[in-house]
Scaffold this motif. Structure first.
Motif, mmCIF file in Angstrom:
data_model
loop_
_atom_site.group_PDB
_atom_site.id
_atom_site.type_symbol
_atom_site.label_atom_id
_atom_site.label_comp_id
_atom_site.label_asym_id
_atom_site.label_seq_id
_atom_site.Cartn_x
_atom_site.Cartn_y
_atom_site.Cartn_z
ATOM 1 N N ASP A 324 0.723 -1.303 -0.291
ATOM 2 C CA ASP A 324 -0.018 0.069 -0.015
ATOM 3 C C ASP A 324 0.869 1.239 -0.028
ATOM 4 N N ASN A 325 1.991 1.120 -0.346
ATOM 5 C CA ASN A 325 3.280 2.010 -0.223
ATOM 6 C C ASN A 325 3.568 2.865 1.021
ATOM 7 N N LYS A 326 3.075 2.124 2.026
ATOM 8 C CA LYS A 326 3.585 2.638 3.157
ATOM 9 C C LYS A 326 4.901 2.148 3.739
ATOM 10 N N THR A 327 5.907 3.178 3.893
ATOM 11 C CA THR A 327 7.160 3.160 3.824
ATOM 12 C C THR A 327 7.348 2.439 5.503
ATOM 13 N N ILE A 328 8.357 1.465 5.334
ATOM 14 C CA ILE A 328 8.658 0.587 6.627
ATOM 15 C C ILE A 328 9.951 0.407 6.733
ATOM 16 N N ALA A 329 10.507 0.145 7.829
ATOM 17 C CA ALA A 329 11.928 -0.119 8.061
ATOM 18 C C ALA A 329 12.206 -1.445 7.439
ATOM 19 N N ARG A 330 13.143 -1.506 6.503
ATOM 20 C CA ARG A 330 13.571 -2.896 5.967
ATOM 21 C C ARG A 330 14.113 -3.640 6.958
ATOM 22 N N ASN A 331 13.689 -4.959 6.824
ATOM 23 C CA ASN A 331 14.008 -5.894 7.976
ATOM 24 C C ASN A 331 13.717 -5.430 9.460
ATOM 25 N N SER A 332 12.523 -4.979 9.355
ATOM 26 C CA SER A 332 12.023 -4.477 10.873
ATOM 27 C C SER A 332 12.148 -5.490 11.812
#
Lengths: 370, 470
Positions: A324-332
């Motif tokens: 949904d294009n929501k940014t997340i921390a990669r490998n959270s």
């Protein structure tokens, strides 16, 4: 002529010197910001040593330029003059081609550079190892090559750009490498060259660098059909191509970044595509790795309709976002990359033909810890 | 701080004008002095102390010259001041050059050289040193009195409109203006502003654009350059230099006029000259005048016969070349001009009528600028070789913008040869106007030039990426 007239005329000129304050910092008049990606420097704090060494002045000169109230407006004036009178377009690496086509010139792309055998073979080894290891756990990987405007519309390249056939050797040598290893891949570039006149919509617009929204939908549908075969879950869409008066911005991304006063000559309409899901693979988590070609898929939420919401997109193998294009921390989840990616079922690694020299942006090297 | 910078145009200049015009007339020198110190220290914060110190010492020495009764005593102070001014100029500008050349000589006889100090040149040092010298010499000669206060002397030396790139204003041309309470007429304010804008446009819209391509061509391939490209780059540099320097002078003169000063002209269509002698009456006029009054005449000028006149001329041009920069190329450039000046006096002048003279001047000046541009003499000779090799092999695609601006520059440079333009300039009528229509037209052009210059200053080199790329 009286002194009063001279005073008024002088006053008007003097106003031009201070007009910018109304835009910034006073914000009494608003101007739309410039499009494109560029670095805006931060203000440096004043210190005597910095002043004496001229570091302060140098950084302030740059800061004042980028924060100058008339910067957007006057830049558009400059760009319009350059475009209208001298055919110059002020976007990084972009040139005006024939028949109004804007092209991005990629260094190394026309300069006859190619992979050295060792690097390419090593990379193809990694690629095979990756595919084989996934196969064992029932996961699939799909290598996708997105089309490049300069290859698809080669005939519209600017005459001052000289190149030798075959062009884009990175792309060619990578593709040949994949073929020699019998690695399956989808080459939308080759497809686009073959069928560029088949549809009512173009592969790329004159003022855009990427595939159009409509053509990206056509390719997305093919991609899903291919994934369906691999994962054994049917994915089916209904695509409705339609013409609209509302232009989808990214279809004209170069034009937007050209920051002109007057829009370029183009149709006042644009083809778009409605992709509605008929059969989906919501149980499959997908990891999409790629460059800005994936934006058309992501920003139109094509994947979101078909795949698991926990799927991710890694832009240039760096910034991560959900479908949904929501940014997340990669490998959270703070795992090793191999552990982390083990949750995905389908891997779509996208290259654009123009970015073939960058391979997968380091994804496989990250996976194998190189 | 450069006049053609956003910082100067849109922050410093409006703040200064506001301060200057709001200051009561009799205190305006102080606001000018204060702003000049800010202006200079922005670009050379450490050097401002050098200028302030030397100016203070100079001021005291010149007062002593005026006070001294005996000629010998005056002379002592004169020499002290000359040593101070020329010594500072030498240390900052020429010391490095001399040590490098000394080391080269020592190297020939296998002696280890002296370490070369890395010296940063204070901006405008050549200009303000020459101005200081005019003050000292004018007072020594008894032609002028000293200024009434140290503040006024500092104002003369540091006055920002002419501080960085001239014109070199001799003391006798401006001393009385500094001492007087200057009232600025509305016409002068407007004329000055418009002159400033036209100067800015010459610099930004012509010189900078030509300069960009000149640099590109120089980087391109000097070895395989062909004849036409060598001529194009040399002519483009000739125009770049003219529009850069004369544009800067226009800005200085315009700013001066806005403040109520009359700054002498520095350029007068040099490329319409019919001889190199005439060229030097039209190119960097203030330097030519300085050299004549403070060097050529003291050397004996033309008073001691033909041959010493020629030698004096040559010396003046060698020094003039060296004044432009510490490099052999500048010395060669000066000697080159000096040579043609002597030749003209000897016999050449008879042949330089109308078109022939015009072509001759452009040709000689153009060749001269090849040396001027290239501190590396090998590069200069390489370009010259290409210019006369008559080989037309490779191609460098010239941008339409460059071609357009070069043609425009050539038209403007030779425009003065047209009778009506020359007459208008003589009547000081080109930038000013007797009727409303002409005023409106020139004013509108001026506004467009200003907006275009500002937009080119801001946006040149601004090429954003389409998307953020890692």
């Amino acid at each position: 002529m009286k002194g009063r007239t001279y005073n008024i005329l002088f006053f008007v000129l003097a106003i031009l010197l201070v007009l910018h304050f109304l835009f910034y910092p006073l914000s009494i008049i608003k101007d739309s910001p410039l499009n494109g990606s560029f670095h805006v420097p931060e203000k440096q704090n004043f210190t005597i040593p910095d002043y004496l060494s001229k570091r302060y002045q140098d950084s302030m000169e740059v800061f004042l330029k980028y924060n100058f109230g008339l910067f957007p407006g006057l830049t558009r004036v400059h760009n319009q003059v350059e475009y209208s009178f001298f055919d110059e377009i002020h976007v990084y690496d972009v040139h005006k081609g024939k028949d109004g086509y804007l092209h991005r010139y990629v260094p190394g792309y026309f300069e006859g550079k190619q992979f050295d055998n060792y690097s390419l073979n090593h990379y193809l080894d990694l690629l095979n190892r990756f595919a084989d290891s996934l196969k064992a756990s029932g996961k699939v990987v799909v290598w996708v090559i997105a089309p490049d405007k300069s290859l698809v519309y080669k005939e519209t390249l600017p005459s001052e750009i000289t190149y030798k056939e075959p062009i884009n050797l990175y792309y060619e040598s990578f593709k040949n490498g994949l073929r020699s290893r019998k690695s399956s891949f989808i080459d939308f570039n080759e497809l686009a060259i073959k069928e560029k006149d088949k549809y009512p919509f173009p592969v790329c617009n004159k003022g855009g660098i990427h595939w159009t929204q409509a053509y990206s939908a056509r390719c997305y549908d093919s991609l899903c059909k291919y994934i369906s075969q691999l994962v054994g879950t049917e994915i089916e869409h209904k695509i409705n191509y339609y013409m609209t008066g509302t232009v989808w911005g990214p279809d004209y991304d170069i034009e937007n970044v050209a920051n002109l006063l007057i829009p370029l000559e183009r149709d006042d309409s644009c083809y778009l595509a409605d992709v509605s899901a008929v059969k989906t693979a919501k149980n499959k988590k997908i990891l999409l790795v790629g460059d800005s070609f994936c934006h058309a898929w992501m920003w139109n939420k094509f994947f979101e309709k078909d795949f698991h919401p926990g799927s991710e997109f890694w832009y240039y193998n760096r910034d991560a976002s959900l479908l949904d294009n929501k940014t997340i921390a990669r490998n959270s989840e703070n795992k090793t990359i191999r552990e982390y990616i083990s949750k995905f079922d389908v891997f779509v690694i996208t290259y654009s033909a123009a970015n073939a020299n960058m391979l997968d942006y380091g994804f496989l090297k990250d996976v194998f810890g190189e | 701080m450069l006049f053609s910078s956003i910082t100067f145009l849109f922050y410093f200049l409006p703040a200064f004008l506001l301060l200057y015009y709001l200051t009561p007339v009799k205190f305006r020198n102080y606001s000018l002095l204060f702003s000049s110190i800010v202006f200079y220290s922005w670009g050379g914060p450490l050097f401002i102390f050098v200028i302030l110190c030397t100016t203070a010492i100079d001021y005291i020495l010149v007062k002593q010259i005026e006070k001294a009764d005996k000629k010998a005593r005056k002379k002592q102070f004169l020499y002290l001041s000359l040593v101070l001014n020329l010594g500072i100029l030498f240390s900052f500008k020429y010391l490095q050059f001399f040590i490098e050349n000394l080391n080269a000589l020592l190297g020939w006889v296998d002696i280890t050289g002296v370490s070369v100090p890395d010296i940063v040149l204070p901006i405008g040092i050549s200009f303000f040193t020459f101005e200081s010298l005019t003050y000292v010499i004018d007072v020594y000669r008894g032609e002028q009195r000293t200024l009434s206060s140290f503040g006024n002397y500092l104002t003369y030396i540091l006055m920002f409109p002419k501080l960085i790139a001239g014109p070199i204003i001799p003391y006798n041309k401006i001393g009385s203006q500094i001492e007087a309470e200057r009232k600025v007429l509305a016409t002068d304010r407007l004329k000055g502003f418009m002159r400033f804008i036209f100067g800015l446009s010459k610099k930004v819209l012509i010189a900078n654009i030509l300069g960009e391509t000149v640099d590109q061509i120089y980087k391109y391939d000097l070895v395989n350059m062909n004849t036409s490209l060598a001529w194009i780059v040399s002519i483009a540099y000739t125009m770049q230099l003219y529009f850069d320097f004369s544009g800067y002078s226009d800005m200085a003169i315009g700013l001066g006029q806005m403040l109520g000063f009359r700054i002498p002209e520095n350029f007068n269509f040099p490329y319409i000259s019919r001889s190199i002698t005439e060229f030097w009456k039209r190119w960097h006029i203030s330097l030519g005048n300085w050299m004549r009054n403070y060097l050529y005449i003291p050397l004996g000028g033309n008073r001691a016969g033909k041959y010493s006149t020629y030698i004096n001329l040559w010396i003046v041009f060698l020094i003039s070349g060296f004044w432009h920069g510490a490099g052999w190329n500048y010395i060669i450039w000066g000697a080159f001009h000096g040579f043609f000046l002597v030749m003209e006096r000897l016999f050449l002048h008879k042949y330089l009528k109308n078109g022939v003279g015009l072509l001759y001047v452009f040709f000689v000046a153009n060749i001269g600028w090849v040396f001027f541009k290239n501190e590396d003499l090998n590069t200069a000779f390489q370009i010259l070789q290409h210019m006369f090799s008559f080989q037309f092999t490779n191609s460098f695609s010239l941008e339409p913008r460059f071609v357009f601006v070069l043609l425009l520059a050539l038209i403007f440079a030779f425009m003065g040869a047209l009778k009506p333009v020359e007459e208008q300039i003589q009547n000081e009528d080109l930038l000013f106007f007797k009727n409303g229509f002409r005023l409106a037209t020139v004013y509108a052009i001026c506004v467009v030039c200003f907006l275009l210059s500002a937009s080119y200053l801001l946006a040149e080199g601004f090429n954003p990426f389409i998307y953020f790329r890692f």
